[in-house]
Design a protein around this motif. Structure first.
Motif, PDB file in Angstrom:
ATOM      1  N   ALA A   1     -35.762   3.777 -45.340  1.00  0.00           N
ATOM      2  CA  ALA A   1     -35.155   2.682 -46.099  1.00  0.00           C
ATOM      3  C   ALA A   1     -34.846   3.108 -47.528  1.00  0.00           C
ATOM      4  CB  ALA A   1     -36.081   1.466 -46.100  1.00  0.00           C
ATOM      5  N   GLY A   2     -35.730   3.899 -48.138  1.00  0.00           N
ATOM      6  CA  GLY A   2     -35.506   4.357 -49.501  1.00  0.00           C
ATOM      7  C   GLY A   2     -34.315   5.296 -49.615  1.00  0.00           C
ATOM      8  N   VAL A   3     -34.151   6.184 -48.643  1.00  0.00           N
ATOM      9  CA  VAL A   3     -33.015   7.111 -48.667  1.00  0.00           C
ATOM     10  C   VAL A   3     -31.698   6.351 -48.525  1.00  0.00           C
ATOM     11  CG1 VAL A   3     -31.880   8.975 -47.406  1.00  0.00           C
ATOM     12  CG2 VAL A   3     -34.335   9.099 -47.861  1.00  0.00           C
TER      13      VAL A   3
ATOM     14  N   VAL B   1     -32.730  -5.532 -56.971  1.00  0.00           N
ATOM     15  CA  VAL B   1     -34.148  -5.759 -56.695  1.00  0.00           C
ATOM     16  C   VAL B   1     -34.601  -4.928 -55.499  1.00  0.00           C
ATOM     17  CG1 VAL B   1     -35.878  -7.479 -56.056  1.00  0.00           C
ATOM     18  CG2 VAL B   1     -34.077  -8.065 -57.690  1.00  0.00           C
ATOM     19  N   VAL B   2     -33.885  -5.044 -54.378  1.00  0.00           N
ATOM     20  CA  VAL B   2     -34.299  -4.359 -53.152  1.00  0.00           C
ATOM     21  C   VAL B   2     -34.077  -2.855 -53.265  1.00  0.00           C
ATOM     22  CG1 VAL B   2     -33.912  -4.187 -50.672  1.00  0.00           C
ATOM     23  CG2 VAL B   2     -33.820  -6.413 -51.787  1.00  0.00           C
ATOM     24  N   GLY B   3     -32.885  -2.467 -53.725  1.00  0.00           N
ATOM     25  CA  GLY B   3     -32.543  -1.049 -53.764  1.00  0.00           C
ATOM     26  C   GLY B   3     -33.430  -0.243 -54.683  1.00  0.00           C
ATOM     27  N   TRP B   4     -33.625  -0.709 -55.900  1.00  0.00           N
ATOM     28  CA  TRP B   4     -34.435   0.067 -56.840  1.00  0.00           C
ATOM     29  C   TRP B   4     -35.921  -0.004 -56.519  1.00  0.00           C
ATOM     30  CZ3 TRP B   4     -32.482   3.799 -59.416  1.00  0.00           C
ATOM     31  CH2 TRP B   4     -31.155   3.763 -59.816  1.00  0.00           C
ATOM     32  N   ALA B   5     -36.365  -1.097 -55.912  1.00  0.00           N
ATOM     33  CA  ALA B   5     -37.766  -1.143 -55.474  1.00  0.00           C
ATOM     34  C   ALA B   5     -38.011  -0.109 -54.381  1.00  0.00           C
ATOM     35  CB  ALA B   5     -38.110  -2.535 -54.970  1.00  0.00           C
ATOM     36  N   LEU B   6     -37.089   0.008 -53.425  1.00  0.00           N
ATOM     37  CA  LEU B   6     -37.230   1.017 -52.375  1.00  0.00           C
ATOM     38  C   LEU B   6     -37.120   2.424 -52.942  1.00  0.00           C
ATOM     39  CD1 LEU B   6     -35.172  -0.614 -49.476  1.00  0.00           C
ATOM     40  CD2 LEU B   6     -37.620  -0.105 -49.453  1.00  0.00           C
ATOM     41  N   ALA B   7     -36.186   2.619 -53.870  1.00  0.00           N
ATOM     42  CA  ALA B   7     -36.046   3.945 -54.482  1.00  0.00           C
ATOM     43  C   ALA B   7     -37.321   4.331 -55.236  1.00  0.00           C
ATOM     44  CB  ALA B   7     -34.847   3.957 -55.425  1.00  0.00           C
ATOM     45  N   GLY B   8     -37.946   3.357 -55.870  1.00  0.00           N
ATOM     46  CA  GLY B   8     -39.184   3.645 -56.585  1.00  0.00           C
ATOM     47  C   GLY B   8     -40.349   3.987 -55.678  1.00  0.00           C
TER      48      GLY B   8
ATOM     49  N   GLU C   1     -42.555 -12.454 -57.021  1.00  0.00           N
ATOM     50  CA  GLU C   1     -42.000 -11.669 -58.129  1.00  0.00           C
ATOM     51  C   GLU C   1     -40.567 -11.235 -57.839  1.00  0.00           C
ATOM     52  OE1 GLU C   1     -43.429 -11.656 -60.849  1.00  0.00           O
ATOM     53  OE2 GLU C   1     -45.338 -12.451 -60.146  1.00  0.00           O
ATOM     54  N   GLY C   2     -40.260 -10.930 -56.571  1.00  0.00           N
ATOM     55  CA  GLY C   2     -38.879 -10.592 -56.225  1.00  0.00           C
ATOM     56  C   GLY C   2     -37.942 -11.765 -56.448  1.00  0.00           C
ATOM     57  N   GLY C   3     -38.400 -12.972 -56.116  1.00  0.00           N
ATOM     58  CA  GLY C   3     -37.586 -14.152 -56.359  1.00  0.00           C
ATOM     59  C   GLY C   3     -37.351 -14.398 -57.839  1.00  0.00           C
ATOM     60  N   ARG C   4     -38.377 -14.152 -58.660  1.00  0.00           N
ATOM     61  CA  ARG C   4     -38.206 -14.301 -60.103  1.00  0.00           C
ATOM     62  C   ARG C   4     -37.221 -13.277 -60.642  1.00  0.00           C
ATOM     63  NH1 ARG C   4     -42.133 -12.889 -62.992  1.00  0.00           N
ATOM     64  NH2 ARG C   4     -41.690 -14.193 -64.789  1.00  0.00           N
TER      65      ARG C   4
ATOM     66  N   PRO D   1     -42.293  -3.300 -64.174  1.00  0.00           N
ATOM     67  CA  PRO D   1     -43.635  -3.702 -63.701  1.00  0.00           C
ATOM     68  C   PRO D   1     -43.579  -4.728 -62.575  1.00  0.00           C
ATOM     69  CG  PRO D   1     -43.589  -3.611 -66.095  1.00  0.00           C
ATOM     70  CD  PRO D   1     -42.177  -3.452 -65.640  1.00  0.00           C
ATOM     71  N   TRP D   2     -42.636  -5.672 -62.663  1.00  0.00           N
ATOM     72  CA  TRP D   2     -42.540  -6.690 -61.623  1.00  0.00           C
ATOM     73  C   TRP D   2     -41.853  -6.147 -60.378  1.00  0.00           C
ATOM     74  CZ3 TRP D   2     -46.026  -9.584 -63.187  1.00  0.00           C
ATOM     75  CH2 TRP D   2     -46.179  -9.895 -64.534  1.00  0.00           C
ATOM     76  N   LEU D   3     -40.962  -5.177 -60.547  1.00  0.00           N
ATOM     77  CA  LEU D   3     -40.426  -4.480 -59.378  1.00  0.00           C
ATOM     78  C   LEU D   3     -41.533  -3.754 -58.634  1.00  0.00           C
ATOM     79  CD1 LEU D   3     -37.012  -2.906 -60.518  1.00  0.00           C
ATOM     80  CD2 LEU D   3     -37.368  -4.528 -58.652  1.00  0.00           C
ATOM     81  N   ALA D   4     -42.472  -3.176 -59.394  1.00  0.00           N
ATOM     82  CA  ALA D   4     -43.598  -2.479 -58.763  1.00  0.00           C
ATOM     83  C   ALA D   4     -44.470  -3.459 -57.977  1.00  0.00           C
ATOM     84  CB  ALA D   4     -44.423  -1.756 -59.828  1.00  0.00           C
ATOM     85  N   VAL D   5     -44.688  -4.660 -58.534  1.00  0.00           N
ATOM     86  CA  VAL D   5     -45.477  -5.666 -57.816  1.00  0.00           C
ATOM     87  C   VAL D   5     -44.757  -6.080 -56.540  1.00  0.00           C
ATOM     88  CG1 VAL D   5     -46.423  -8.004 -57.929  1.00  0.00           C
ATOM     89  CG2 VAL D   5     -46.586  -6.498 -59.916  1.00  0.00           C
ATOM     90  N   SER D   6     -43.447  -6.315 -56.639  1.00  0.00           N
ATOM     91  CA  SER D   6     -42.673  -6.705 -55.463  1.00  0.00           C
ATOM     92  C   SER D   6     -42.693  -5.621 -54.398  1.00  0.00           C
ATOM     93  CB  SER D   6     -41.234  -7.026 -55.875  1.00  0.00           C
ATOM     94  OG  SER D   6     -40.464  -7.392 -54.751  1.00  0.00           O
ATOM     95  N   ALA D   7     -42.479  -4.382 -54.810  1.00  0.00           N
ATOM     96  CA  ALA D   7     -42.475  -3.272 -53.849  1.00  0.00           C
ATOM     97  C   ALA D   7     -43.850  -3.076 -53.224  1.00  0.00           C
ATOM     98  CB  ALA D   7     -42.024  -1.991 -54.538  1.00  0.00           C
ATOM     99  N   SER D   8     -44.902  -3.210 -54.023  1.00  0.00           N
ATOM    100  CA  SER D   8     -46.261  -3.028 -53.494  1.00  0.00           C
ATOM    101  C   SER D   8     -46.583  -4.054 -52.424  1.00  0.00           C
ATOM    102  CB  SER D   8     -47.280  -3.118 -54.629  1.00  0.00           C
ATOM    103  OG  SER D   8     -47.055  -2.113 -55.597  1.00  0.00           O
TER     104      SER D   8
END
Length: 347
Positions: A105-107, A239-246, A226-229, A127-134
């Motif tokens: 998914a990240g690729v 939100v989705v793309g950069w969270a997966l890339a991270g 957090e993703g909704g915010r 930081p909130w992207l990290a929470v969403s991805a986690s």
């Protein structure tokens, strides 16, 4: 007329268009008072009242209907997650299946980000992207995959059917709002129904799979919240793309280690399951979901998630041949009613 006199008279610049016809009444002149102050605060592009929409312009109704359709398609993608994960476990271990889905998914997300030239979110968003991805892209997939080693997809679907309730509760606590007593009554009733179902199916005590599922609910609720915010300020693709890339710097070495510890058996079901949970559930489903919420509104779009547990129950029978215990659909319907009451109490 002397040039210097025309340059200082306000009336000389008040009517720039000679073809506009006779001068407007004095009411169109610059006003003073609270109304003018509000217009000045709004800036030069919003000082004038918007013109009425053109008869041929699109109305909000079709956009809202399109948003609900996109949200429903996203929920359909989500409903296939557990059956696809069960297929993936036929050839992969739980750790390797989770790591591989995140890598794939990240690729794909990185390719889309590069082609579409999606801007990098601001530093304050990370930081909130990290929470969403986690929660959404690491914790929930891993814990539910571990749970499906001992739990059926039907059992997991009923327990995870509480996700809209836990997400609503997290959002309320996160924003400091005070939901009505009806909200909490419905939420606790839904939780009690699921807990009773889990205890009944496991013989009176929660098993390890139930504990995994309950932990997954909490993590995913935080991730969704957090993703909704973030989706209020960023696009769903950001939100989705950069969270997966991270997630890639952690997912790639994790996949290598997991594959060495859990040798894979490449079957059609196993490969199809990993491909779907990566591209269908974790990427396409989230993109459709966030876009649908953006068009139809969070309150309206989230109601489409009411059908997810029932859809998953249907997929578990159709794709996996599972036998549904009588309590499964009954509990799913009970949770559906409780979620409907929660949404009504919130709106």
């Amino acid at each position: 007329m002397r040039p210097e006199s025309s340059a200082i008279e306000p009336g000389a610049i008040a009517v720039p268009d000679r073809a506009a016809g006779p001068a407007q009444p004095p009411a169109s002149a610059p006003a003073s008072g609270p109304t003018a102050e509000r217009a000045a605060d709004q800036g030069p592009f919003t000082a004038h009242a918007p013109s009425p929409p053109h008869p041929g312009a699109p109305r909000p109704g079709p956009a809202r209907g399109g948003g609900l359709l996109l949200a429903a398609l996203g929920v359909t993608c989500f409903s296939l997650t557990f059956p696809a994960t069960a297929w993936a476990l036929e050839g992969f271990g739980p750790w390797s299946a989770t790591a591989l889905r995140t890598v794939l998914a990240g690729v794909v997300a990185c390719v889309i980000l590069a082609v579409a030239r999606v801007p990098v979110p601001a530093r304050r968003h990370w930081p909130w992207l990290a929470v969403s991805a986690s929660g959404v892209m690491i914790g929930f997939p891993l814990l539910t995959t571990l749970a499906l080693q001992t739990s059926s997809t039907a059992h997991a679907a009923v327990v995870v059917g509480l996700l809209p309730l836990t997400t609503a509760a997290y959002s309320s606590l996160r924003t400091g709002s005070r939901p009505s007593p009806l909200f909490w009554t419905a939420a606790l009733a839904g939780a009690a129904a699921v807990l009773a179902f889990a205890l009944h199916e496991s013989g009176g005590a929660l098993v390890t799979g139930d504990l995994y599922l309950l932990a997954a609910l909490l993590l995913c609720a935080a991730g969704y919240g957090e993703g909704g915010r973030l989706a209020r300020e960023l696009s769903g693709l950001q939100v989705v793309g950069w969270a997966l890339a991270g997630c890639l710097p952690l997912a790639v070495p994790a996949a290598v280690v997991a594959l060495l510890a859990e040798p894979a058996v490449l079957t059609v079901h196993a490969v199809a399951g990993v491909v779907w949970v990566a591209t269908g559930s974790q990427l396409l489903g989230l993109l459709l979901w966030y876009r649908g919420m953006g068009l139809a509104g969070v309150a309206k779009a989230s109601q489409t998630q009411l059908a997810q547990p029932l859809l998953t129950l249907g997929w578990s029978v159709f794709l996996l041949g599972e036998h549904l215990p009588p309590a499964a659909p009954a509990t799913a319907l009970t949770v559906l009613v409780c979620i409907a009451v929660v949404h009504r109490a919130r709106t």
